[in-house]
Motif scaffolding. Sequence first.
Motif, PDB file in Angstrom:
ATOM      1  N   ALA A 207       0.768  -1.121   0.004  1.00  0.00           N
ATOM      2  CA  ALA A 207      -0.021   0.129  -0.003  1.00  0.00           C
ATOM      3  C   ALA A 207       0.839   1.186  -0.018  1.00  0.00           C
ATOM      4  O   ALA A 207       1.770   1.529   1.027  1.00  0.00           O
ATOM      5  CB  ALA A 207      -1.066  -0.018   1.281  1.00  0.00           C
ATOM      6  N   LEU A 208       0.654   2.221  -0.987  1.00  0.00           N
ATOM      7  CA  LEU A 208       1.285   3.449  -0.994  1.00  0.00           C
ATOM      8  C   LEU A 208       0.838   4.619  -0.417  1.00  0.00           C
ATOM      9  O   LEU A 208       1.538   5.538   0.195  1.00  0.00           O
ATOM     10  CB  LEU A 208       1.638   3.727  -2.371  1.00  0.00           C
ATOM     11  CG  LEU A 208       2.373   2.608  -3.352  1.00  0.00           C
ATOM     12  CD1 LEU A 208       2.582   3.065  -4.686  1.00  0.00           C
ATOM     13  CD2 LEU A 208       3.745   2.550  -2.742  1.00  0.00           C
ATOM     14  N   ARG A 209      -0.609   4.676  -0.126  1.00  0.00           N
ATOM     15  CA  ARG A 209      -1.329   5.605   0.262  1.00  0.00           C
ATOM     16  C   ARG A 209      -0.882   5.631   1.899  1.00  0.00           C
ATOM     17  O   ARG A 209      -1.390   4.651   2.646  1.00  0.00           O
ATOM     18  CB  ARG A 209      -2.873   5.529   0.221  1.00  0.00           C
ATOM     19  CG  ARG A 209      -3.502   6.607   0.717  1.00  0.00           C
ATOM     20  CD  ARG A 209      -5.072   6.523   0.507  1.00  0.00           C
ATOM     21  NE  ARG A 209      -5.285   6.639  -1.153  1.00  0.00           N
ATOM     22  CZ  ARG A 209      -6.591   6.577  -1.520  1.00  0.00           C
ATOM     23  NH1 ARG A 209      -7.827   6.345  -0.710  1.00  0.00           N
ATOM     24  NH2 ARG A 209      -6.511   6.841  -2.853  1.00  0.00           N
ATOM     25  N   GLY A 210      -0.418   6.736   2.306  1.00  0.00           N
ATOM     26  CA  GLY A 210      -0.375   6.938   3.564  1.00  0.00           C
ATOM     27  C   GLY A 210       1.059   6.432   4.094  1.00  0.00           C
ATOM     28  O   GLY A 210       1.596   6.385   5.226  1.00  0.00           O
ATOM     29  N   LEU A 211       1.952   5.891   2.952  1.00  0.00           N
ATOM     30  CA  LEU A 211       3.130   5.252   3.572  1.00  0.00           C
ATOM     31  C   LEU A 211       3.998   6.177   4.327  1.00  0.00           C
ATOM     32  O   LEU A 211       4.729   5.807   5.064  1.00  0.00           O
ATOM     33  CB  LEU A 211       3.703   4.460   2.307  1.00  0.00           C
ATOM     34  CG  LEU A 211       5.087   3.974   2.419  1.00  0.00           C
ATOM     35  CD1 LEU A 211       5.141   2.742   3.442  1.00  0.00           C
ATOM     36  CD2 LEU A 211       5.735   3.457   0.914  1.00  0.00           C
ATOM     37  N   LEU A 212       4.432   7.503   3.344  1.00  0.00           N
ATOM     38  CA  LEU A 212       5.413   8.368   4.164  1.00  0.00           C
ATOM     39  C   LEU A 212       4.873   8.968   5.276  1.00  0.00           C
ATOM     40  O   LEU A 212       5.779   8.960   6.119  1.00  0.00           O
ATOM     41  CB  LEU A 212       5.447   9.462   3.109  1.00  0.00           C
ATOM     42  CG  LEU A 212       5.982   9.071   1.777  1.00  0.00           C
ATOM     43  CD1 LEU A 212       6.169  10.372   0.714  1.00  0.00           C
ATOM     44  CD2 LEU A 212       7.478   8.404   1.978  1.00  0.00           C
ATOM     45  N   ARG A 213       3.652   9.229   5.469  1.00  0.00           N
ATOM     46  CA  ARG A 213       3.213   9.473   6.953  1.00  0.00           C
ATOM     47  C   ARG A 213       3.437   8.392   7.916  1.00  0.00           C
ATOM     48  O   ARG A 213       4.070   8.850   9.035  1.00  0.00           O
ATOM     49  CB  ARG A 213       1.562   9.728   6.685  1.00  0.00           C
ATOM     50  CG  ARG A 213       1.216  10.161   8.312  1.00  0.00           C
ATOM     51  CD  ARG A 213      -0.496  10.875   7.832  1.00  0.00           C
ATOM     52  NE  ARG A 213      -1.084   9.765   7.249  1.00  0.00           N
ATOM     53  CZ  ARG A 213      -1.623   8.620   7.556  1.00  0.00           C
ATOM     54  NH1 ARG A 213      -1.561   8.543   8.997  1.00  0.00           N
ATOM     55  NH2 ARG A 213      -2.368   7.952   6.856  1.00  0.00           N
ATOM     56  N   TRP A 214       3.389   7.253   7.834  1.00  0.00           N
ATOM     57  CA  TRP A 214       3.398   6.256   8.456  1.00  0.00           C
ATOM     58  C   TRP A 214       5.090   5.830   8.883  1.00  0.00           C
ATOM     59  O   TRP A 214       5.575   5.794  10.022  1.00  0.00           O
ATOM     60  CB  TRP A 214       2.962   4.917   8.147  1.00  0.00           C
ATOM     61  CG  TRP A 214       3.540   3.355   8.806  1.00  0.00           C
ATOM     62  CD1 TRP A 214       2.902   3.233  10.078  1.00  0.00           C
ATOM     63  CD2 TRP A 214       4.342   2.552   8.478  1.00  0.00           C
ATOM     64  NE1 TRP A 214       3.525   1.944  10.587  1.00  0.00           N
ATOM     65  CE2 TRP A 214       4.224   1.513   9.676  1.00  0.00           C
ATOM     66  CE3 TRP A 214       5.352   2.484   7.387  1.00  0.00           C
ATOM     67  CZ2 TRP A 214       4.954   0.619   9.657  1.00  0.00           C
ATOM     68  CZ3 TRP A 214       6.023   1.288   7.574  1.00  0.00           C
ATOM     69  CH2 TRP A 214       5.776   0.361   8.667  1.00  0.00           C
ATOM     70  N   LEU A 215       5.794   6.168   7.800  1.00  0.00           N
ATOM     71  CA  LEU A 215       7.315   5.895   7.966  1.00  0.00           C
ATOM     72  C   LEU A 215       7.572   7.365   8.953  1.00  0.00           C
ATOM     73  O   LEU A 215       8.838   7.014   9.759  1.00  0.00           O
ATOM     74  CB  LEU A 215       7.931   6.066   6.783  1.00  0.00           C
ATOM     75  CG  LEU A 215       7.871   4.766   5.847  1.00  0.00           C
ATOM     76  CD1 LEU A 215       8.610   5.021   4.287  1.00  0.00           C
ATOM     77  CD2 LEU A 215       8.657   3.731   6.492  1.00  0.00           C
ATOM     78  N   ARG A 216       7.273   8.252   8.672  1.00  0.00           N
ATOM     79  CA  ARG A 216       7.652   9.537   9.429  1.00  0.00           C
ATOM     80  C   ARG A 216       7.205   9.342  10.918  1.00  0.00           C
ATOM     81  O   ARG A 216       7.980   9.698  11.798  1.00  0.00           O
ATOM     82  CB  ARG A 216       6.970  10.771   9.069  1.00  0.00           C
ATOM     83  CG  ARG A 216       7.657  11.145   7.861  1.00  0.00           C
ATOM     84  CD  ARG A 216       7.246  12.817   7.601  1.00  0.00           C
ATOM     85  NE  ARG A 216       5.815  12.823   7.316  1.00  0.00           N
ATOM     86  CZ  ARG A 216       5.424  12.956   6.020  1.00  0.00           C
ATOM     87  NH1 ARG A 216       6.203  12.829   4.843  1.00  0.00           N
ATOM     88  NH2 ARG A 216       4.137  12.965   5.896  1.00  0.00           N
TER      89      ARG A 216
END
Length: 422
Positions: A207-216
């Motif tokens: 899943a790509l949606r929300g991936l960057l926010r989760w990593l942060r």
Amino acid sequence: MTETETSTTTGEAARSGGRSWSTLALTLGQLALMATSLVFSLSLGYAGGLAAVGAVAPAMLVFQLTCGVLQRTLAEATLLATAHEGRPADRATCRWSVAAALGGGLLGAVVALLSSLAVPDAPIELALGYAAGIPFVIALDIGRSAAVAAGTARSAFLESALWLVVQTASMLCFAALGSPLGICLSWAAVNAVFFLVAAARPDRRPALRGLLRWLRSRRASMGAASLDAFVVGVTPVLAMQVTAFVSTAATLGVIRVLQQVLAPLAFVSITFRRVLIYRRRNDGTSTVWQDLRDGLLSLGLMAAGAVLLGLAVVLGSRLVPALAFIPVGAALVAAGAEKAALGFSYGCSLSRFVRGEFDVLLRARYVMLGLTVLAAPLMTIRWGATGYLVGSSIGMVGYSLAVLGLPGGRRAVPTGPRPGLS
């Protein structure tokens, strides 16, 4: 027996069954990775000689580095550390973890291919075929940890078993045909097919949606864990790259084959750590003497295993003509010493890792990095593969002594709410 007592007994039995499957799945998952790497090296050595193994050796070390970093970050410090039996990880966390693993694997594949260019007079198509399978096998590995964290460990266990059988069968078939390229391509193709099948499951689909926010949101604990794992993995990569300039592809092949032959010893230590992290509370303390005791115990177990495996290698190379290419002698003894030193380092550092004292571990890792990258290539010039393995052992022992001597450090604390809990 009352209804409440019956419910309690049933719940305890279910949790016990879940713990059994989670242990089996985590154990077999790590065993499958190491077993396929061993079969790959031996098959390649049989079909194309030690020079063929040397041609792919840097790419294999980069895969080992990439897999180690992502296992430490996504499997150990995220999925397994934040989910427990009865408190499974949510589907979004699992899917983000698989997506991050696939992205990290793609980067690792590029670096693996580039690293193989340093090997003199080596066929680049072998490294290209091998590197193509790296993103998929890493996504599979993290996906299995996600399945364990999500409470579906049984499916992860069965998948690992089937993947191991198919990988082994396909590589042995191409080895019998004398096709090194076929071995590399079959490794990549099987990984790709298994990844596509696994992605059909809702909790295994990237899943790509929300991936960057989760990593942060996970940057505190994930960053510390990944940097520690990166230094661990990049140490042999740099040592091998420097050694490639002062030795031959055949020498690199000797080093890699012997490391793979004794890889079951590393499997024991790595699996023990992963299972312990999933079950052990991180609020305990330990003394230097307790850490030293853990290190010496692990060293003793690894040394005993190295003796047994070494004798098996000597006997097997004499009884089975197909294994005659495996070198025995001083290099084999040095490979056993390297695994014993690895066990010592795992034992000495385990309690600090469980407590999240990554700042201490990192300072010790830098000691290991400097010692290994200097000692291994220099000793290779004088003593060949034996010198490299001894130099690698020196780096691990230096790391262990640094861990024991450094004072306690700060724990890595995740920012925001704990993800992965439903």
